[in-house]
Design an enzyme around this catalytic site. Structure first.
Site, PDB file in Angstrom:
ATOM      1  N   GLN A 102       0.682  -1.193   0.204  1.00 54.18           N
ATOM      2  CA  GLN A 102      -0.070   0.042   0.049  1.00 54.18           C
ATOM      3  C   GLN A 102       0.841   1.127   0.112  1.00 54.18           C
ATOM      4  O   GLN A 102       1.806   1.541   1.069  1.00 54.18           O
ATOM      5  CB  GLN A 102      -0.776  -0.071   1.336  1.00 54.18           C
ATOM      6  CG  GLN A 102      -2.085   1.039   1.342  1.00 54.18           C
ATOM      7  CD  GLN A 102      -2.948   0.991   2.422  1.00 54.18           C
ATOM      8  OE1 GLN A 102      -2.471   0.553   3.421  1.00 54.18           O
ATOM      9  NE2 GLN A 102      -4.078   1.714   2.293  1.00 54.18           N
ATOM     10  N   GLU A 119       2.865   7.049   7.922  1.00 50.09           N
ATOM     11  CA  GLU A 119       4.420   7.431   8.643  1.00 50.09           C
ATOM     12  C   GLU A 119       4.762   5.751   9.312  1.00 50.09           C
ATOM     13  O   GLU A 119       5.959   5.487   9.139  1.00 50.09           O
ATOM     14  CB  GLU A 119       4.400   8.331   9.710  1.00 50.09           C
ATOM     15  CG  GLU A 119       5.626   8.444  10.423  1.00 50.09           C
ATOM     16  CD  GLU A 119       5.771   9.661  11.226  1.00 50.09           C
ATOM     17  OE1 GLU A 119       6.542   9.850  12.090  1.00 50.09           O
ATOM     18  OE2 GLU A 119       4.923  10.452  11.258  1.00 50.09           O
ATOM     19  N   GLU A 152      -7.060   9.506   8.545  1.00 44.14           N
ATOM     20  CA  GLU A 152      -6.371   8.173   8.322  1.00 44.14           C
ATOM     21  C   GLU A 152      -6.137   7.534   9.560  1.00 44.14           C
ATOM     22  O   GLU A 152      -6.276   6.211   9.747  1.00 44.14           O
ATOM     23  CB  GLU A 152      -5.327   8.325   7.593  1.00 44.14           C
ATOM     24  CG  GLU A 152      -4.668   7.146   7.047  1.00 44.14           C
ATOM     25  CD  GLU A 152      -3.115   6.594   7.315  1.00 44.14           C
ATOM     26  OE1 GLU A 152      -2.656   5.680   6.811  1.00 44.14           O
ATOM     27  OE2 GLU A 152      -2.621   7.431   8.231  1.00 44.14           O
ATOM     28  N   ARG A 156      -8.466   4.100  11.021  1.00 42.11           N
ATOM     29  CA  ARG A 156      -7.403   2.787  11.304  1.00 42.11           C
ATOM     30  C   ARG A 156      -7.566   2.578  12.692  1.00 42.11           C
ATOM     31  O   ARG A 156      -6.990   1.355  12.981  1.00 42.11           O
ATOM     32  CB  ARG A 156      -6.191   3.161  10.530  1.00 42.11           C
ATOM     33  CG  ARG A 156      -6.141   3.193   8.982  1.00 42.11           C
ATOM     34  CD  ARG A 156      -4.800   3.236   8.755  1.00 42.11           C
ATOM     35  NE  ARG A 156      -4.580   3.657   7.311  1.00 42.11           N
ATOM     36  CZ  ARG A 156      -4.205   2.430   6.485  1.00 42.11           C
ATOM     37  NH1 ARG A 156      -4.402   1.523   6.783  1.00 42.11           N
ATOM     38  NH2 ARG A 156      -4.633   3.080   5.082  1.00 42.11           N
TER      39      ARG A 156
END
Length: 320
Positions: A102, A119, A152, A156
């Site tokens: 990804q 990151e 994000e 997640r």
């Protein structure tokens, strides 16, 4: 005809990843097997030839490109501050075996590229000693950059409760967003946003316990309602040392509030009153308490910030 450019805000990760095509870098010219024919001499060439001007490559933001990992730097507005070294090592091992599947999302900066999302994958790729990594390059403002980084991580579930609360607070204070706008951007309910922000009322030492994983979000919420800071800290330390459950903390916190006060028989509320309280709570997005005194009574509406008070005032003004 070119496809219309999509907006990045308010739509979660679908704004980051969609149908993308892999753009694998071409091999360097000197490594190709076929040589280009030499240019014909014109006879007018005398002296040095003009230097070739290197054109900057235009990167399609809908294509995955491979960038030098040394040209990429972490995002200063990254809401996630703690990274599990063991999990980073596990991901690095997977990358070595299967590659980085990804892509990460970056934006251009003065020094090269800055990470918008990914990151953890970037850190694992460094540990795996990758030279280049797949990226999606986006043109984003500072506000969009921070919002997408938060979205994000929240979607997640990578943030602990305090990191999430601090990120939400930053969205409100730095960019002037309302709690309603934040709830829509993060796809969370209004009460969820309010309860998250309440955790920032805890002493710094307790917040650090949540960040380190010593205390859960449930434990932290149970401690918020204790008025005295010393009692909050003492009970938090006891929860860690004695491995107390959230339910046990709630009981101790409730006992702490009642300590020193004469016991008073609490009047049980009727089913009708409880139903009205619940309906008002859902309508206003905050706790509502009905106090009955004979044929009269009052409605108590809780708020936890100036911004939330203004929101409640707007709702009440709109009622006709």
């Amino acid at each position: 005809m070119a496809a219309p450019k999509k907006s990045g805000l308010g739509r979660g990760l679908e704004a980051l990843f969609g149908d993308v095509e892999i753009n694998i870098p071409e091999a360097a010219e000197e490594n190709t097997s076929e040589k280009k024919p030499a240019a014909k001499k014109t006879g007018k060439s005398s002296g040095a030839s003009k230097p070739k001007v290197k054109e900057e490559k235009v990167i399609d933001e809908n294509s995955v490109v491979y960038l030098d990992i040394n040209d990429i730097k972490p995002n200063e507005n990254q809401p996630r501050k703690t990274f599990d070294d063991e999990k980073i090592a596990e991901l690095a091992a997977s990358i070595i075996e299967h590659g980085l599947i990804q892509p990460i999302v970056v934006r251009k900066s003065d020094f090269g590229y800055e990470i918008v999302a990914g990151e953890r994958r970037y850190r694992a790729a460094r540990k795996a000693e990758l030279k280049t990594i797949p990226c999606l390059v986006r043109e984003l403002t500072d506000e969009q950059n921070m919002l997408l980084a938060i979205i994000e991580n929240v979607q997640r579930e990578d943030l602990n409760a305090i990191e999430e609360a601090r990120a939400i607070e930053k969205m409100i204070k730095t960019y002037g967003l309302t709690q309603e706008q934040v709830s829509k951007s993060l796809s969370k309910s209004r009460p969820y946003i309010t309860n998250a922000l309440r955790l920032l009322r805890l002493p710094e030492v307790i917040q650090d316990m949540v960040v380190s994983g010593e205390l859960s979000q449930g434990h932290a919420r149970a401690l918020v309602n204790i008025e005295e800071e010393e009692k909050k800290i003492a009970l938090a330390k006891r929860a860690v040392s004695e491995n107390l459950s959230v339910r046990e903390i709630e009981k101790l916190a409730d006992g702490s509030k009642k300590k020193g006060k004469p016991a008073a028989r609490k009047k049980q509320k009727s089913i009708e009153v409880k139903t009205v309280e619940e309906d008002l709570k859902l309508a206003l997005g905050t706790k509502v308490n009905l106090v009955e005194k004979g044929r009269k009574g009052k409605i108590e509406i809780e708020y936890y910030s100036r911004e939330e008070l203004e929101r409640l005032i707007d709702i009440l003004k709109a009622i006709k």
